[in-house]
Design a protein around this motif. Structure first.
Motif, short mmCIF file in Angstrom:
data_model
loop_
_atom_site.label_atom_id
_atom_site.label_comp_id
_atom_site.label_asym_id
_atom_site.label_seq_id
_atom_site.Cartn_x
_atom_site.Cartn_y
_atom_site.Cartn_z
N ASN A 275 82.31 13.70 50.58
CA ASN A 275 81.46 13.42 49.37
C ASN A 275 82.04 12.74 48.23
O ASN A 275 83.38 13.59 48.07
N ASN A 276 81.84 12.00 47.48
CA ASN A 276 82.72 11.39 46.34
C ASN A 276 81.71 10.94 45.19
O ASN A 276 80.44 10.42 45.47
N LYS A 277 81.92 11.33 43.81
CA LYS A 277 81.16 10.84 42.83
C LYS A 277 81.24 9.34 42.75
O LYS A 277 80.47 8.54 42.17
N ARG A 278 82.52 8.78 42.93
CA ARG A 278 82.90 7.36 42.94
C ARG A 278 82.65 6.51 44.27
O ARG A 278 82.58 7.01 45.28
N TYR A 279 82.06 5.38 43.97
CA TYR A 279 81.95 4.44 45.05
C TYR A 279 83.32 3.87 45.46
O TYR A 279 84.03 3.19 45.05
N VAL A 280 83.65 4.30 46.87
CA VAL A 280 84.88 4.20 47.38
C VAL A 280 84.63 3.36 48.86
O VAL A 280 84.18 4.23 49.80
N GLU A 281 85.06 2.37 49.18
CA GLU A 281 85.24 1.63 50.50
C GLU A 281 86.30 2.13 51.33
O GLU A 281 87.40 1.57 51.14
N VAL A 282 86.12 3.15 52.17
CA VAL A 282 87.20 3.54 52.89
C VAL A 282 87.88 2.28 53.87
O VAL A 282 89.05 2.09 54.14
N THR A 283 86.76 1.83 54.41
CA THR A 283 87.08 0.39 55.26
C THR A 283 86.53 -0.60 54.11
O THR A 283 85.43 -0.81 54.02
N PRO A 284 87.43 -1.65 53.93
CA PRO A 284 86.76 -2.82 53.14
C PRO A 284 85.75 -3.52 53.56
O PRO A 284 85.75 -3.75 54.70
N LEU A 285 84.67 -3.60 52.71
CA LEU A 285 83.42 -4.32 52.89
C LEU A 285 82.65 -3.54 53.64
O LEU A 285 81.31 -4.08 53.73
N ILE A 286 82.88 -2.29 53.91
CA ILE A 286 81.99 -1.25 54.70
C ILE A 286 81.58 -0.25 53.78
O ILE A 286 82.45 0.47 53.26
N PRO A 287 80.36 -0.21 53.15
CA PRO A 287 80.14 0.58 51.91
C PRO A 287 80.13 2.13 52.40
O PRO A 287 79.59 2.41 53.54
N PRO A 288 80.61 2.90 51.29
CA PRO A 288 80.05 4.28 51.73
C PRO A 288 78.61 4.36 51.48
O PRO A 288 77.94 3.90 50.93
N TYR A 289 78.01 5.45 52.25
CA TYR A 289 76.78 5.82 52.52
C TYR A 289 76.11 6.41 51.43
O TYR A 289 76.79 7.38 50.79
N PRO A 290 74.81 6.55 51.34
CA PRO A 290 74.24 7.66 50.12
C PRO A 290 74.60 9.06 50.58
O PRO A 290 74.34 9.41 51.59
N SER A 291 74.73 9.91 49.56
CA SER A 291 75.14 11.29 49.91
C SER A 291 73.64 12.13 49.80
O SER A 291 72.77 11.73 49.18
N ALA A 292 73.86 13.26 50.39
CA ALA A 292 72.71 14.32 50.18
C ALA A 292 72.71 15.00 48.77
O ALA A 292 71.82 15.48 48.30
N ILE A 293 73.94 14.73 48.06
CA ILE A 293 74.07 14.94 46.71
C ILE A 293 73.60 13.83 45.70
O ILE A 293 73.99 12.78 45.83
N PRO A 294 72.58 14.00 44.96
CA PRO A 294 72.15 12.86 44.18
C PRO A 294 73.17 12.50 43.38
O PRO A 294 74.28 12.76 42.99
#
Length: 521
Positions: free
Chosen positions: A278-297
């Protein structure tokens, strides 16, 4: 443990293989559970995977009714409910909320031929960025595009296009609403802003979906509605019971395992094996593949996956596990529970037998041409070595995912929580600790996805002020497995000197295999 008057939280976990109705108390204890096995899908054609939406709802109702019958617990004790489901399974409904066709399940492999571009300026931009293949894959894999092209009469009647989570919430509440945390799929969702894509976004050109077809989005822990009279009659849950938004099963699993920030990873040995943070920041671990929405708002869930990861254990069982299947029948246990003996009969490293688990490769990591591979065969190797090598190969791949995640997040992972079916095996937990070189921690409950949904529910009902507080109160570590230094040393060399070299050296051969044999992309 809970007392007879304490309010309870009902979590519905609709996975691929089963649907479970789970009652948790406010300390995160599983009070009672009812599980109904599912037919994962049916196939009218090779590569298709479909299931009737009504089937999912009917089996959910069976699970709920059994829960009250078997537990003897009054449904009146339920303070609220949340729903978590498998991801990327799509449902078409007409204007009256009736399914128009079977749901297209996330395992479906059909593709739509992409013949045209998106127009200017998108074609020029994506060409300059060299990502045309990623955009083409997105369009080709979208269920909406396949239905619009091959079943236009159904698409014309489609008034609501929902993920399975949205369909279940509709059946419970009568509202077309879904959680932000459940939006994982080939849909016009803007992951960076956690909302539907704005009107000029390229996804509206890439997909046949129109805005009116999509549900209203609410954040995890926000109210969705209440249980209707109709749903109450079907499930036994009292009408008027509050429904609180949770998230998709993987996102719920992460918070159910107690992972709140980038320093804690949740590794899941499920049908799809994953490692998430989980992360507060938007970080693409694999470029162009987005991180998915977390269960933490307002948070993001970075994920590296091995598609069909633990599916390979089922493959091994069917192809090589006849002795365990026969013994399991005699003992009344699962064949998988007997495989630990195979693992323990073989030394760490499987005498050099090394497996690369790209049975179903990804778009980016690895490349689309990748295949599964096993190297190092000798006359000393047995099926026990193959099984251990399979588990080790999965672990190596997820370790690579951990290292990429750390590099992109710029935060070292200090704790490793392991969940999913494979986490019930002590042998697999020990291999995980040895390959990762760090303590592997098993959450106190196997039902981590359901617990995550219960955490969202508790916060939404105001029983805890926020998700981190609820996680602290409702999750804890069960068994722990520390790395064995000698094993760790062997695995570290095999990982760096063998496994990490395999893909680069075999990639040209994979391309030749495709070219020579016409192996499907």
């Amino acid at each position: 443990m809970s007392n007879a008057t304490e309010p309870l939280l009902l979590a519905i976990d609709n996975g691929t293989q089963s649907v479970r109705a789970l009652l948790f108390d406010l300390q995160g204890n599983l009070v009672h559970k009812s599980k109904v096995d599912l037919q994962a899908y049916f196939s009218e054609q090779h590569g298709w995977a479909e299931q009737h939406p009504e089937y999912y709802w009917e089996q959910l109702c069976v699970a709920c009714q059994r829960l009250w019958q078997e537990s003897g617990i009054s449904p009146e004790r339920v303070a609220g409910l949340s729903v978590t489901t498998q991801r990327t399974t799509m449902v078409n409904l007409d204007a009256h909320g009736k399914p128009l066709r079977p749901a297209i399940v996330w395992l479906d492999q059909r593709r739509t031929e992409v013949k045209d571009g998106l127009g200017m300026p998108w074609d020029l931009l994506f060409k300059a960025l060299r990502v045309e293949h990623v955009i083409r894959n997105f369009r080709a894999r979208a269920a909406a595009n396949w239905i619009a092209e091959h079943q236009p009469e159904i698409w014309e009647k489609t008034e609501h296009f929902l993920l399975l989570s949205g369909y279940m919430l509709f059946r419970f509440s009568g509202h077309y609403r879904d959680s932000v945390g459940a939006q994982v799929g080939y849909i016009p969702f803007e992951y960076k802003k956690l909302r539907w894509a704005p009107a000029l976004d390229w996804k509206w050109k890439a997909l046949k979906v129109r805005r009116h077809m999509l549900p209203e989005l609410v954040k995890p822990c926000a109210p969705v509605g209440v249980v209707t009279e109709e749903a109450a009659l079907a499930t036994g849950i009292p009408a008027g019971t509050p429904i609180i938004a949770a998230a998709a099963d993987k996102a719920c699993e992460v918070i159910g395992a107690g992972a709140t920030d980038p320093s804690i990873a949740c590794m899941s040995y499920g049908t799809t094996a994953t490692i998430n943070t989980n992360n507060k920041r938007y970080v693409e671990v694999t470029p162009l593949i987005p991180p998915y929405p977390s269960a933490i708002p307002d948070h993001f869930c970075s994920e590296v996956m091995v598609y069909r990861g633990f599916w390979m254990v089922s493959w091994f069982k069917e192809e090589f596990g006849f002795p365990e299947q026969e013994e399991a029948k005699r003992l009344g246990v699962s064949p998988e529970s007997l495989f630990d003996r195979l693992v323990d009969s073989v030394p760490p490293g499987s005498l050099g037998l090394t497996l690369q688990p790209y049975w179903s490769p990804g778009v980016k990591e690895p490349g689309p041409e990748a295949k599964g591979a096993i190297i190092g065969f000798g006359d000393v190797h047995t099926r026990a070595h193959m099984y251990r090598a399979l588990i080790e190969g999965l672990c190596y791949t997820l370790r690579e995912g951990k290292e990429r995640t750390e590099k992109r997040n710029k935060v070292p992972i200090r704790k490793l929580r392991v969940s999913g079916g494979g986490s019930t095996s002590d042998a697999i937990m020990q291999i995980t600790a040895d390959i990762f070189g760090m303590r592997a921690e098993r959450p106190h409950t196997f039902e981590t996805s359901g617990l995550g949904a219960a955490i969202n529910c508790a916060v939404g009902l105001g029983l805890y002020p926020d998700v981190p507080t609820a996680i602290q109160a409702m999750t804890r570590v069960g068994d722990v497995f520390d790395p064995i230094p000698g094993n760790q040393a062997i695995y570290d060399r095999l990982y760096r000197e063998v496994f990490q070299e395999m893909y680069g050296r075999l990639q040209p051969l994979y391309k030749s295999i495709r070219e020579i044999t016409g192996y499907p992309a």
